[in-house]
Design an enzyme around this catalytic site. Structure first.
Site, PDB file in Angstrom:
ATOM      1  N   GLY A  70       0.661  -1.182   0.071  1.00 33.70           N
ATOM      2  CA  GLY A  70      -0.421  -0.027   0.244  1.00 33.70           C
ATOM      3  C   GLY A  70       0.936   1.748   0.321  1.00 33.70           C
ATOM      4  O   GLY A  70       2.171   0.975   0.311  1.00 33.70           O
ATOM      5  N   ASP A 150      -1.613  -7.696   6.958  1.00 40.25           N
ATOM      6  CA  ASP A 150      -2.589  -7.823   6.764  1.00 40.25           C
ATOM      7  C   ASP A 150      -3.062  -8.012   5.616  1.00 40.25           C
ATOM      8  O   ASP A 150      -3.001  -8.608   5.031  1.00 40.25           O
ATOM      9  CB  ASP A 150      -3.663  -5.867   7.362  1.00 40.25           C
ATOM     10  CG  ASP A 150      -3.084  -5.088   5.973  1.00 40.25           C
ATOM     11  OD1 ASP A 150      -1.428  -5.427   5.234  1.00 40.25           O
ATOM     12  OD2 ASP A 150      -3.772  -3.763   5.964  1.00 40.25           O
TER      13      ASP A 150
HETATM   14  C1  LIG Z   1      12.427  -2.611  -0.837  1.00 39.54           C
HETATM   15  C2  LIG Z   1      12.035  -2.014  -1.361  1.00 39.54           C
HETATM   16  C3  LIG Z   1      10.325  -2.240  -1.654  1.00 39.54           C
HETATM   17  C4  LIG Z   1      12.656  -1.302  -2.538  1.00 39.54           C
HETATM   18  O1  LIG Z   1      14.147  -0.718  -1.684  1.00 39.54           O
HETATM   19  P1  LIG Z   1      14.701  -0.654  -3.246  1.00 39.54           P
HETATM   20  O2  LIG Z   1      14.929  -0.865  -4.278  1.00 39.54           O
HETATM   21  O3  LIG Z   1      16.111   0.209  -2.084  1.00 39.54           O
HETATM   22  O4  LIG Z   1      13.838   0.850  -3.594  1.00 39.54           O
HETATM   23  P2  LIG Z   1      13.514   2.423  -3.020  1.00 39.54           P
HETATM   24  O5  LIG Z   1      13.288   1.695  -1.415  1.00 39.54           O
HETATM   25  O6  LIG Z   1      14.276   3.474  -3.310  1.00 39.54           O
HETATM   26  O7  LIG Z   1      12.421   2.625  -3.372  1.00 39.54           O
HETATM   27  C5  LIG Z   1      11.840   2.719  -4.365  1.00 39.54           C
HETATM   28  C6  LIG Z   1      10.390   4.221  -4.658  1.00 39.54           C
HETATM   29  O8  LIG Z   1       9.303   3.437  -4.056  1.00 39.54           O
HETATM   30  C7  LIG Z   1       8.616   4.429  -2.978  1.00 39.54           C
HETATM   31  N1  LIG Z   1       7.950   3.148  -2.377  1.00 39.54           N
HETATM   32  C8  LIG Z   1       9.070   1.807  -1.956  1.00 39.54           C
HETATM   33  N2  LIG Z   1       7.786   1.163  -1.042  1.00 39.54           N
HETATM   34  C9  LIG Z   1       6.634   2.063  -1.358  1.00 39.54           C
HETATM   35  C10 LIG Z   1       5.534   1.776  -0.439  1.00 39.54           C
HETATM   36  N3  LIG Z   1       4.649   0.853   0.202  1.00 39.54           N
HETATM   37  N4  LIG Z   1       4.553   3.014  -0.277  1.00 39.54           N
HETATM   38  C11 LIG Z   1       5.014   4.331  -0.650  1.00 39.54           C
HETATM   39  N5  LIG Z   1       6.391   4.421  -1.798  1.00 39.54           N
HETATM   40  C12 LIG Z   1       7.110   3.311  -1.435  1.00 39.54           C
HETATM   41  C13 LIG Z   1      10.243   4.646  -1.859  1.00 39.54           C
HETATM   42  O9  LIG Z   1       9.333   5.110  -0.898  1.00 39.54           O
HETATM   43  C14 LIG Z   1      11.178   5.259  -3.181  1.00 39.54           C
HETATM   44  O10 LIG Z   1      10.529   6.572  -3.751  1.00 39.54           O
HETATM   45  P3  LIG Z   1      11.986   7.924  -3.913  1.00 39.54           P
HETATM   46  O11 LIG Z   1      11.920   7.734  -2.728  1.00 39.54           O
HETATM   47  O12 LIG Z   1      10.633   8.838  -3.569  1.00 39.54           O
HETATM   48  O13 LIG Z   1      12.241   7.281  -4.654  1.00 39.54           O
HETATM   49  C15 LIG Z   1      11.967  -0.404  -0.220  1.00 39.54           C
HETATM   50  O14 LIG Z   1      11.745   0.311  -1.241  1.00 39.54           O
HETATM   51  C16 LIG Z   1      10.672  -0.391   0.613  1.00 39.54           C
HETATM   52  O15 LIG Z   1      10.674  -1.661   1.682  1.00 39.54           O
HETATM   53  N6  LIG Z   1       9.364  -0.161  -0.028  1.00 39.54           N
HETATM   54  C17 LIG Z   1       8.726  -0.637   1.801  1.00 39.54           C
HETATM   55  C18 LIG Z   1       7.701  -2.018   1.530  1.00 39.54           C
HETATM   56  C19 LIG Z   1       7.208  -1.962   2.388  1.00 39.54           C
HETATM   57  O16 LIG Z   1       6.865  -1.822   3.610  1.00 39.54           O
HETATM   58  N7  LIG Z   1       5.690  -2.041   1.642  1.00 39.54           N
HETATM   59  C20 LIG Z   1       4.737  -1.895   2.695  1.00 39.54           C
HETATM   60  C21 LIG Z   1       4.214  -2.865   2.987  1.00 39.54           C
HETATM   61  S1  LIG Z   1       2.968  -2.699   4.179  1.00 39.54           S
HETATM   62  C22 LIG Z   1       1.192  -2.854   3.285  1.00 39.54           C
HETATM   63  O17 LIG Z   1       1.301  -2.819   2.655  1.00 39.54           O
HETATM   64  C23 LIG Z   1       0.319  -1.346   3.712  1.00 39.54           C
HETATM   65  C24 LIG Z   1       0.030  -0.261   4.177  1.00 39.54           C
HETATM   66  C25 LIG Z   1      -0.799   1.171   4.039  1.00 39.54           C
HETATM   67  C26 LIG Z   1      -0.574   1.301   5.404  1.00 39.54           C
HETATM   68  C27 LIG Z   1      -1.488   1.884   5.836  1.00 39.54           C
HETATM   69  C28 LIG Z   1      -2.803   2.472   4.626  1.00 39.54           C
HETATM   70  O18 LIG Z   1      -3.442   3.100   4.802  1.00 39.54           O
HETATM   71  C29 LIG Z   1      -2.038   1.824   3.212  1.00 39.54           C
HETATM   72  C30 LIG Z   1      -1.464   1.010   2.849  1.00 39.54           C
END
Ligand SMILES: CC(C)(COP(=O)(O)OP(=O)(O)OC[C@H]1O[C@@H](n2cnc3c(N)ncnc32)[C@H](O)[C@@H]1OP(=O)(O)O)[C@@H](O)C(=O)NCCC(=O)NCCSC(=O)/C=C/c1ccc(O)cc1
Length: 381
Positions: A70, A150
């Protein structure tokens, strides 16, 4: 109601004879689910179910992710501004979509060629066919974020072999495509180079009877080897430790095993548990345990109560803190409250499972009635 520009551009729709292909398209945000995406997907799925010319739905992601969950940052902003009810609307629509997928009368094929986390699992695992590839990285990372698994995860994690679901849900451990297939989260493994051909073959399916899609998928599926260090080779230790009644007992059991046979997997597992939110760990364990005895609808209704308490933040504010530390400031150093597991009392855990009844106008999640479903439409795990 006409779909807005964001709704249209963030979910691409292709019509190929009797198949509809939906592509999640926010590649820069790793296809994190926005409110617009959810509110586009739900009516599309409902319409395809009613439309006799549609036999099968494919869902996939653009770029290197299927879906990273999300859109947490948007919700964290709303909560910080005191608007947790906006978040509640997001979740009720998201869980509704999860439920429709779990009871869908036509085959859904989810192509998981990249990151699948949190909400991304919710829009795929409940569907009939889940295709993993060599690029798949699956995780339920919520306990590191002050949330809990969830989107119906208390249903699907509790159906995994032994106590593997507790391991995946509490530690946020990452699984690759081979591990997803081994534990049943994926139904097939197809090398990414074969996906275009697979999609073209699926587009020729002329019936919504899942046996037809299944025959096509079987022709493409491979049996990948589990890597030597795979957690799936540790099912015996996982069962011994993660079957314990409390989070404290799970950690003690792992520490006992580690003194006998220390290794990297054991240390990483203990470290992940010690870094996660104590409140999240305790409510997640209870949620998965309750999920074992509940249907997918009951799980979603219970999770909705839980998530409203998480967003209200009256017991713990760990979700806002987790988003700050992981996604906003990115210091990876959340200050959980309570900080110690023993300070997260049973009575506090209990509150997450109660109705949010003192709140004006708050209602339990109402799932849509699902009529005349074929036997194949029951939840798929
Ligand atoms: C391991 C990842 C997936 C990839 O890492 P990476 O390859 O180093 O890439 P980045 O972390 O640089 O991610 C690229 C971009 O995508 C964004 N992003 C990457 N996942 C996300 C993301 N779930 N959201 C919103 N931007 C993101 C991230 O912030 C970043 O944005 P920016 O800094 O502007 O370049 C990393 O992004 C990460 O740990 N993401 C979060 C994963 C995560 O915790 N997912 C959510 C589980 S909880 C869930 O699904 C419910 C949540 C929710 C809760 C309450 C609500 O009301 C609604 C929804």
């Amino acid at each position: 109601m006409a779909a807005s520009h964001a709704q249209v551009s963030e979910v691409l729709v292709e019509e190929k004879s009797s198949v509809r292909i939906l592509t999640l398209s926010r590649p820069k945000q790793l296809n994190a689910l926005s409110f617009q995406m959810i509110s586009r997907l739900l009516p599309l799925f409902l319409a395809y179910e009613e439309d006799p010319s549609v036999k099968l739905v494919i869902i996939k992601g653009q770029g290197r992710a299927f879906c990273a969950g999300g859109d947490v940052s948007a919700v964290a902003r709303d909560i910080a501004q005191g608007k947790w009810r906006l978040g509640a609307t997001f979740f009720s629509d998201e869980y509704m979509l999860n439920y429709v997928m779990a009871t869908y009368s036509k085959p859904q094929v989810s192509i998981l060629n990249g990151i699948v986390m949190g909400g991304g699992a919710g829009v795929s695992v409940h569907g009939r066919f889940r295709i993993a590839t060599e690029n798949t990285v699956f995780a339920m990372p919520e306990t590191a974020l002050g949330l809990f698994p969830d989107v119906g995860a208390s249903y699907f994690l509790s159906r995994l072999p032994g106590f593997f679901g507790e391991y995946v849900g509490l530690t946020g451990a990452r699984l690759d495509g081979a591990e997803m297939l081994a534990c049943g989260l994926a139904t097939h493994f197809v090398p990414s180079t074969r996906l275009t051909a697979l999609e073209a073959d699926l587009c020729r399916v002329g019936s919504s009877d899942p046996t037809f899609a299944s025959t096509i998928l079987d022709a493409y599926t491979q049996r990948p080897h589990l890597k030597l260090q795979s957690a799936y080779h540790r099912l015996d230790v996982i069962d011994r430790c993660f079957s314990r009644k409390t989070v404290e007992e799970i950690i003690s059991a792992l520490e006992r095993e580690a003194t006998q046979e220390p290794d990297d997997w054991m240390s990483a597992t203990i470290r992940a548990l010690k870094k996660a939110s104590p409140a999240s760990l305790k409510i997640s364990l209870r949620s998965i345990r309750e999920g074992r005895l509940q249907g997918v609808g009951q799980c979603l209704i219970r999770e909705y109560r839980m998530v409203c308490h998480v967003m209200k933040g009256e017991i713990s504010k760990d979700f806002v803190e987790g988003c700050r530390a992981i996604l906003i400031d990115k210091d990876k150093n959340p200050k959980w409250e309570p900080w110690r597991l023993e300070d997260m009392k049973d009575s506090m855990v209990e509150q997450y499972f109660k109705r949010v009844d003192e709140e004006e106008g708050w209602e339990d999640l109402k799932l849509p009635p699902r009529k005349n479903l074929p036997a194949s439409a029951i939840a798929k795990l």
